[in-house]
Design an enzyme around this catalytic site. Sequence first.
Site, short mmCIF file in Angstrom:
data_model
loop_
_atom_site.label_atom_id
_atom_site.label_comp_id
_atom_site.label_asym_id
_atom_site.label_seq_id
_atom_site.Cartn_x
_atom_site.Cartn_y
_atom_site.Cartn_z
N GLU A 86 -4.77 -8.58 0.48
CA GLU A 86 -5.79 -8.27 1.60
C GLU A 86 -7.32 -8.10 1.18
O GLU A 86 -7.41 -7.12 0.20
CB GLU A 86 -5.17 -6.90 2.18
CG GLU A 86 -4.18 -6.86 3.11
CD GLU A 86 -3.77 -5.55 3.84
OE1 GLU A 86 -4.61 -4.74 3.96
OE2 GLU A 86 -2.49 -5.34 3.94
N GLU B 230 0.75 -1.18 -0.06
CA GLU B 230 0.15 -0.07 0.08
C GLU B 230 0.90 1.16 0.02
O GLU B 230 0.78 2.16 0.91
CB GLU B 230 -0.94 0.13 1.18
CG GLU B 230 -1.91 -1.13 1.33
CD GLU B 230 -3.12 -1.09 2.20
OE1 GLU B 230 -3.09 -0.19 3.08
OE2 GLU B 230 -3.89 -1.78 2.19
O1 IFM Z 1 -4.45 -3.20 8.97
C1 IFM Z 1 -4.35 -2.59 7.53
C2 IFM Z 1 -3.23 -2.91 6.97
O2 IFM Z 1 -1.86 -2.64 7.54
C3 IFM Z 1 -3.04 -2.46 5.55
N1 IFM Z 1 -4.32 -2.64 4.80
C4 IFM Z 1 -5.62 -1.96 5.62
C5 IFM Z 1 -5.66 -3.14 6.78
C6 IFM Z 1 -6.87 -2.53 7.44
O3 IFM Z 1 -7.21 -1.31 7.94
#
Ligand code: IFM
Length: 464
Positions: free
Chosen positions: A344, A163
């Site tokens: 994710e 990210e």
């Molecule tokens: O916890 C975070 C993660 O570190 C990065 N992506 C989103 C998740 C949820 O907010």
Amino acid sequence: MPAADSFLWGVSTSSFQIEGASHLDGRGDSIWDSYCRQQGRIKNGDTGDVACDHYHRYPEDIALMRDIGVGAYRFSISWPRVLPRGRGAANQAGLDFYDGLVDALLAAGIEPWACLYHWDLPQALQDLGGWQNRDIAGWFADYAALLARRLGDRVKRFATFNEPCVFTLFGYGLGWNAPGIADRGALHQAIHHVNLSHGRAIDVLRQSVANASLGAIHNRQPCYPATTREEDVAATWRFAPYWNDAFPYPQHFAHYPLELAEAIEPYIKPGDMAQIARPVDWFGLNHYSPHYIRADVNLIGAGFGAPPVEVRRTAIGWPIVPDAFRDTLLDIHHRFRLPIYVLENGTAADDKLDEAGRVQDPARIAYLDAYTRAMQEAIRAGADVKGYFVWSLLDNFEWTSGYSQRFGLVHVDFATQKRTLKASAHWYADLIRTARTSRIAADRAERDTMTERAGAAAATAVSD
Ligand code: IFM
């Protein structure tokens, strides 16, 4: 569910959010350790000092992964644990920890996916300007080389960054996350230096890890104006390139999105764009929901608004729109033409242990069910999705929200460190089992068809 042979079901975590042991065995400070020490930055004054104590409890956590039946685990390396000052002397105890983790994963039949950077920059490097300092591309490449040497015989899947749009925009542009800087120039410098670091690390990993499978992990999600007001529409146009394109475009197409090109231009040196756009093997996607954007007074003139009332939301207010996930997967497929790994997806919920010591989390099950079905639709429509990882294995440190938001398939009692598989973990285990069984059935059917065809061909040859 996808019947493809190689489809990978996994779970993801990150170092700062679960490891704890912040001051043990020679680990240096990260920018998040410093940020947690600043009054009022983190809800309830929480810190990552202990987190899930995964540093000591990883064998138990791997056993939980086995119970769920995942084929892969995406974790991140803590840069300050292996290089306490970010560069120079390595910390053997830190490297030993990741060695042990990787060996234990492999022994459990779980493929390790290592991400080099999930936001915990060594504070010593931030003191030198952090992502604003162009030299960081060299420091990051050296860090990648160290890990390639130490883990590359067993780890083949490496992601450079997780990210990048979030940690640059929130950390250097809006001042909401560590290191808490809000400056236009800092944001654009950081974006370019992260991209440069990505390209340099890809080169290092490609050269030093045999059979490496490399990529980066990006957020991509539709950005809609929160209202039909002209200023919210304009704000959405300003916001979307930072969120969706500032990293994938240079990394895949060797140019910045048009809207950002002029602002980033002063930081680009000859040869940079070719250095950034190194070929990778897959596109890593993190996706939770669309964004609804409104005009704001901050330095990009855009912020997060509320979705329309008819859009369902999670316990923490994130919109639930599985169709947007399907469309995003298809969009990535058409734009980038690479295998896609969803690294994710998941949701926070208000999870509590009941009197029987169980955690019922129907909202998470409903969310995961809807999103995996949307993924299946995208696959049927042609998207080359090769894997899906739930965020997250464990309830953990959710950045500025501290421990107040629980994203895990596994409940963690932070006072005792007791782990409990939630109902959603059992649901995910079932999903994986069913997908595996249907894949085996599909393989068997394919083999039977081939045997029948071979038999028919042989019979024809004999009668001829
Ligand atoms: O916890 C975070 C993660 O570190 C990065 N992506 C989103 C998740 C949820 O907010």
